[in-house]
Design a protein around this motif. Structure first.
Motif, PDB file in Angstrom:
ATOM      1  N   ASP A 165      11.032   3.817   6.514  1.00 31.45           N
ATOM      2  CA  ASP A 165      10.134   4.890   5.895  1.00 31.45           C
ATOM      3  C   ASP A 165       8.732   4.624   6.562  1.00 31.45           C
ATOM      4  OD1 ASP A 165       8.781   6.397   4.211  1.00 31.45           O
ATOM      5  OD2 ASP A 165       9.536   5.472   2.434  1.00 31.45           O
ATOM      6  N   GLU A 166       8.345   5.259   7.639  1.00 25.51           N
ATOM      7  CA  GLU A 166       6.993   5.313   8.225  1.00 25.51           C
ATOM      8  C   GLU A 166       6.128   5.972   7.281  1.00 25.51           C
ATOM      9  OE1 GLU A 166       6.226   3.489  11.069  1.00 25.51           O
ATOM     10  OE2 GLU A 166       8.248   3.064  11.279  1.00 25.51           O
ATOM     11  N   ASP A 167       6.210   6.937   6.573  1.00 23.73           N
ATOM     12  CA  ASP A 167       5.409   7.450   5.741  1.00 23.73           C
ATOM     13  C   ASP A 167       4.690   6.428   4.719  1.00 23.73           C
ATOM     14  OD1 ASP A 167       5.414   9.797   6.866  1.00 23.73           O
ATOM     15  OD2 ASP A 167       6.729  10.800   5.548  1.00 23.73           O
ATOM     16  N   THR A 168       5.602   5.645   4.105  1.00 27.82           N
ATOM     17  CA  THR A 168       5.279   4.605   3.121  1.00 27.82           C
ATOM     18  C   THR A 168       4.579   3.476   4.061  1.00 27.82           C
ATOM     19  OG1 THR A 168       7.048   5.048   1.626  1.00 27.82           O
ATOM     20  CG2 THR A 168       6.124   2.881   1.368  1.00 27.82           C
ATOM     21  N   VAL A 169       4.921   2.973   5.250  1.00 27.17           N
ATOM     22  CA  VAL A 169       4.257   2.177   6.141  1.00 27.17           C
ATOM     23  C   VAL A 169       2.819   2.730   6.174  1.00 27.17           C
ATOM     24  CG1 VAL A 169       4.089   1.081   8.398  1.00 27.17           C
ATOM     25  CG2 VAL A 169       6.291   1.370   7.106  1.00 27.17           C
ATOM     26  N   GLU A 170       2.634   3.845   6.662  1.00 26.05           N
ATOM     27  CA  GLU A 170       1.283   4.249   6.820  1.00 26.05           C
ATOM     28  C   GLU A 170       0.360   4.146   5.642  1.00 26.05           C
ATOM     29  OE1 GLU A 170       1.575   8.049   8.832  1.00 26.05           O
ATOM     30  OE2 GLU A 170       2.492   7.147  10.491  1.00 26.05           O
ATOM     31  N   ARG A 171       1.070   4.843   4.466  1.00 23.51           N
ATOM     32  CA  ARG A 171       0.351   4.833   3.231  1.00 23.51           C
ATOM     33  C   ARG A 171      -0.225   3.460   2.832  1.00 23.51           C
ATOM     34  NH1 ARG A 171       1.952   3.708  -1.449  1.00 23.51           N
ATOM     35  NH2 ARG A 171       3.969   3.852  -1.145  1.00 23.51           N
ATOM     36  N   ILE A 172       0.722   2.451   2.646  1.00 22.25           N
ATOM     37  CA  ILE A 172       0.281   1.246   2.528  1.00 22.25           C
ATOM     38  C   ILE A 172      -0.664   0.493   3.424  1.00 22.25           C
ATOM     39  CG2 ILE A 172       1.203  -1.307   2.292  1.00 22.25           C
ATOM     40  CD1 ILE A 172       3.969  -0.162   1.611  1.00 22.25           C
ATOM     41  N   ALA A 173      -0.629   0.839   4.457  1.00 24.76           N
ATOM     42  CA  ALA A 173      -1.475   0.565   5.653  1.00 24.76           C
ATOM     43  C   ALA A 173      -2.953   0.938   5.359  1.00 24.76           C
ATOM     44  CB  ALA A 173      -1.430   0.771   6.991  1.00 24.76           C
ATOM     45  N   ALA A 174      -3.083   2.231   4.840  1.00 24.35           N
ATOM     46  CA  ALA A 174      -4.257   2.957   4.751  1.00 24.35           C
ATOM     47  C   ALA A 174      -4.686   2.531   2.977  1.00 24.35           C
ATOM     48  CB  ALA A 174      -4.186   4.698   4.598  1.00 24.35           C
ATOM     49  N   GLU A 175      -3.930   2.097   2.306  1.00 25.19           N
ATOM     50  CA  GLU A 175      -4.633   1.670   0.866  1.00 25.19           C
ATOM     51  C   GLU A 175      -5.041   0.229   1.055  1.00 25.19           C
ATOM     52  OE1 GLU A 175      -1.232   4.059  -1.676  1.00 25.19           O
ATOM     53  OE2 GLU A 175      -1.145   1.908  -1.669  1.00 25.19           O
ATOM     54  N   GLU A 176      -4.345  -0.454   1.905  1.00 26.24           N
ATOM     55  CA  GLU A 176      -4.525  -1.914   1.764  1.00 26.24           C
ATOM     56  C   GLU A 176      -5.386  -2.346   3.024  1.00 26.24           C
ATOM     57  OE1 GLU A 176      -3.943  -3.609  -0.917  1.00 26.24           O
ATOM     58  OE2 GLU A 176      -2.498  -2.121  -1.823  1.00 26.24           O
TER      59      GLU A 176
END
Length: 216
Positions: A165-176
């Motif tokens: 799930d690359e979208d979730t990877v990118e979301r977590i990276a942006a959030e954290e």
């Protein structure tokens, strides 16, 4: 708190290295009270202007003194005059203050985020939640203060990588604001899990810094 660096004796036993440098750029920083220096050798560091005592310009040549390969402890001009030189006592005091400030930041971060972290941990699948439970068993409250938030980011990224799930990877990276080390750990955990192997032997994400495989 690790206090080994808080003594003059520790720094007295460290080798200081000298390297000839040429200033490539010198730009104001921190409201003009500091200058940020870049050298032609690719080094980057900042110093208070008051400490340097002179204007630094591109093309200026100095000998740069460092300890541990990266911590700047002095600058000497071509006439052999030191612009500044940090004593062993200064280094000990600097590291003591840094440790105290770091411990306080961790305490504040924990108090601010513990409810959020508990919810995130509870939502993880068991295969990765067991890793966090292993660290807590080994280190107790110390893990909650020192590594919980960091390991949760790794755990959440690992689940996303395992699921592709690359979208979730990118979301977590942006959030954290996740680090390269956290992503490397997460990818390794995901790959091992997807092979059907046990992830239990992998050390903590901060092991290269803390020297502890489980925060104990």
């Amino acid at each position: 708190m690790n206090t080994v660096t808080h003594t003059e004796e520790f720094w007295a036993n460290k080798t200081r290295d000298l390297q000839r440098i040429i200033i490539k750029s010198a730009d104001d920083a921190r409201d003009g009270e500091w200058v940020f220096l870049v050298t032609t050798e690719g080094l980057h560091f900042g110093r208070p202007k008051q400490q340097l005592g002179r204007v630094i310009r591109p093309g200026d040549v100095f000998d740069l003194e460092t300890v541990n390969g990266w911590e700047v402890t002095g600058m000497r001009d071509e006439c052999g005059m030191w612009l500044f030189r940090t004593t062993n006592a200064d280094l000990a005091e600097q590291h003591r203050k840094q440790s105290e400030e770091f411990e306080e930041r961790k305490r504040v971060e924990y108090l601010r985020n513990c409810d959020k972290w508990a919810a995130l941990e509870a939502a993880l699948p068991q295969w990765i939640r067991a890793r966090i439970e292993r660290f807590r068993t080994a280190a107790g409250d110390k893990f909650d203060r020192d590594g919980w938030g960091y390991e949760l980011v790794i755990a959440r990224l690992a689940v996303a990588y395992a699921d592709g799930d690359e979208d979730t990877v990118e979301r977590i990276a942006a959030e954290e604001g996740s680090t390269g080390n956290q992503h490397d750990c997460a990818r390794a955990l995901a790959e091992i899990h997807n092979r059907g192997d046990d992830i239990g032997y992998l050390p903590s994400g901060l092991a290269p810094i803390t020297g502890s495989v489980d925060y104990s």
